[in-house]
Design a protein around this motif. Structure first.
Motif, PDB file in Angstrom:
ATOM      1  N   SER A 113       3.912  -7.105  10.223  1.00 50.16           N
ATOM      2  CA  SER A 113       5.350  -7.353  10.419  1.00 50.16           C
ATOM      3  C   SER A 113       5.670  -7.705  11.865  1.00 50.16           C
ATOM      4  O   SER A 113       6.404  -8.663  12.132  1.00 50.16           O
ATOM      5  N   TYR A 133       4.990   1.739   0.349  1.00 49.17           N
ATOM      6  CA  TYR A 133       5.574   2.501   1.457  1.00 49.17           C
ATOM      7  C   TYR A 133       6.564   3.540   0.933  1.00 49.17           C
ATOM      8  O   TYR A 133       7.649   3.745   1.498  1.00 49.17           O
ATOM      9  N   LYS A 160       0.851  -1.198   0.000  1.00 53.03           N
ATOM     10  CA  LYS A 160       0.000   0.000   0.000  1.00 53.03           C
ATOM     11  C   LYS A 160       0.887   1.248   0.000  1.00 53.03           C
ATOM     12  O   LYS A 160       2.098   1.161   0.245  1.00 53.03           O
TER      13      LYS A 160
HETATM   14  C1  LIG Z   1      -0.547  -1.959   6.626  1.00 54.95           C
HETATM   15  C2  LIG Z   1      -1.135  -3.261   7.025  1.00 54.95           C
HETATM   16  C3  LIG Z   1      -0.309  -4.363   7.270  1.00 54.95           C
HETATM   17  C4  LIG Z   1       1.206  -4.266   7.264  1.00 54.95           C
HETATM   18  O1  LIG Z   1       1.618  -3.643   8.453  1.00 54.95           O
HETATM   19  P1  LIG Z   1       3.186  -3.520   8.823  1.00 54.95           P
HETATM   20  O2  LIG Z   1       3.189  -3.028  10.217  1.00 54.95           O
HETATM   21  O3  LIG Z   1       3.748  -2.520   7.867  1.00 54.95           O
HETATM   22  O4  LIG Z   1       3.748  -4.853   8.647  1.00 54.95           O
HETATM   23  C5  LIG Z   1      -0.915  -5.576   7.541  1.00 54.95           C
HETATM   24  N1  LIG Z   1      -2.259  -5.689   7.593  1.00 54.95           N
HETATM   25  C6  LIG Z   1      -3.084  -4.631   7.386  1.00 54.95           C
HETATM   26  C7  LIG Z   1      -4.553  -4.820   7.475  1.00 54.95           C
HETATM   27  C8  LIG Z   1      -2.545  -3.390   7.112  1.00 54.95           C
HETATM   28  O5  LIG Z   1      -3.361  -2.345   6.912  1.00 54.95           O
END
Ligand SMILES: *Cc1c(COP(=O)(O)O)cnc(C)c1O
Length: 373
Positions: free
Chosen positions: A192, A39, A35
């Protein structure tokens, strides 16, 4: 000559970090979260580094289109699902999987005409209180989706609020398990922090993990653990050069508002990088920067196109010296110097995520380690 500021995207690091995610969750499949234009790294630019992923997760139908145009035929998941009924047309046409987090989205699917039944990820709100069905409402939403001819597979998803912190995930995992125990479908829980800290537990790992920031080489739980601790490599380097040197007398000040006054005669380096490039304006004095691989502190306010550093630690620095704002610095004595984006972010009262996402479109970007044409 163009301005010396540039961002480098390291495909080898993306590939390595994706493998790290797999190592943490063997036998789970990976949604690489891309997304926000990956990043801030650029969706097209990271694609080659991440193409061994099992799927890409993002928010925007426009970004999904770009992936299909790059000939990605594998799964794509819309993490917030569709924003209006019409978006379902695009899901049918491009074979997008989508999150379902509210009753309105189910209503739209029920009215949608398609020959191609959809794969949806039903989201439970287990305590984050952002998106998703309350645990008590989850089963009936699941049953409603399963009864629709427009839907052929219902997977289950939730999101952790504290995977990176002491509060942890146990309370959310318990609720999720309790209310999905006898429901058929794949499961996805870990971002993550969940992947790195908790995915050794098969119940938490589920069928799909959703790593984002770790793929880009930042640590989700800095400063408790840094990227090196997690075996992650920075996927972005922001680097520039010194474009001027100033010799200050004791008491001379630097930049707008004269925030910094030299306590003694000091050599100051002027770096071609400012807040219009995405470098945080609120970086305080002392925020680290590498000059020729040596750590030096920012002095004075960051301005639109420039910032200043105290060169006392590196007397040989001159106009043209290489400056690393974050990422990989020059190699010294066979060792690549590093400046973690998380450390810079912490000085600025934010997180690595925000800095990488804020890289400005005016910064020239070069992709390293790919097949150039
Ligand atoms: C952005 C997002 C992630 C990834 O999160 P990180 O902390 O960057 O790994 C995973 N799941 C959802 C639903 C997200 O919106």
């Amino acid at each position: 000559m163009p301005r010396p500021l540039e961002a480098l995207i390291h495909l080898d690091a993306l590939h390595h970090n994706l493998q790290r995610a797999r190592d943490c969750a063997p036998d789970a499949r990976v949604w690489s979260v891309v997304k926000a234009n990956a990043y801030g790294h650029g969706l097209q630019r990271v694609f080659e580094g991440l193409r061994s992923t099992d799927g890409f997760a993002l928010l925007d139908i426009a970004e999904a289109k770009r992936l299909r145009e790059m000939d990605w035929r594998g799964p794509i998941l819309l993490l917030e699902g569709v924003f209006e009924a019409r978006d379902l047309e695009w899901c049918s046409r491009m074979g997008l999987w989508h999150v379902v987090h509210c009753d309105e989205q189910i209503d739209w699917i029920a009215q949608h005409k398609t020959e191609w039944p959809h794969h949806v990820f039903l989201k439970m709100n287990t305590g984050m209180n952002r998106l998703g069905f309350k645990p008590e409402a989850f089963r009936s939403a699941w049953a409603r989706l399963n009864a629709l001819t427009q839907v052929d597979e219902v997977s289950m998803v939730t999101h952790f609020s504290d995977a990176d912190s002491p509060k942890g995930i146990e309370h959310q995992v318990r609720v999720f398990q309790q209310h999905t125990a006898d429901l058929i479908g794949e499961r996805s829980l870990c971002n993550s922090a969940g992947t790195l800290r908790h995915a050794h537990d098969p119940a938490v790992r589920g069928d799909w993990i959703r790593p984002g920031v770790m793929l880009y080489g930042a640590s989700p739980d800095y400063p408790e653990h840094d990227a090196t601790h997690w075996g992650l490599q920075p996927a972005m380097t922001l680097r520039s050069k010194l474009i001027a040197i100033q010799h200050l007398q004791a008491g001379d000040t630097v930049g707008y508002g004269s925030r910094y006054a030299a306590p003694r005669p000091t050599r100051i380096g002027v770096v071609a990088c400012g807040y219009a490039d995405g470098y945080p304006r609120h970086a305080p004095d002392g925020t680290p920067v590498l000059v020729d691989g040596v750590r030096v502190p920012i002095v004075g306010r960051v301005s639109m196109d420039m910032l200043e550093v105290d060169l006392s630690a590196t007397p040989a620095a001159q106009v043209g010296s290489e400056v690393t704002l974050w990422g990989r610095g020059p190699t010294i004595g066979g060792q690549t110097t590093l400046l973690s984006i998380d450390e810079v972010a912490q000085h600025c009262g934010t997180i690595g995520y925000e800095l990488m996402c804020a890289l400005s479109p005016r910064v020239a970007v070069e992709v390293w380690g790919g097949h150039t044409t």
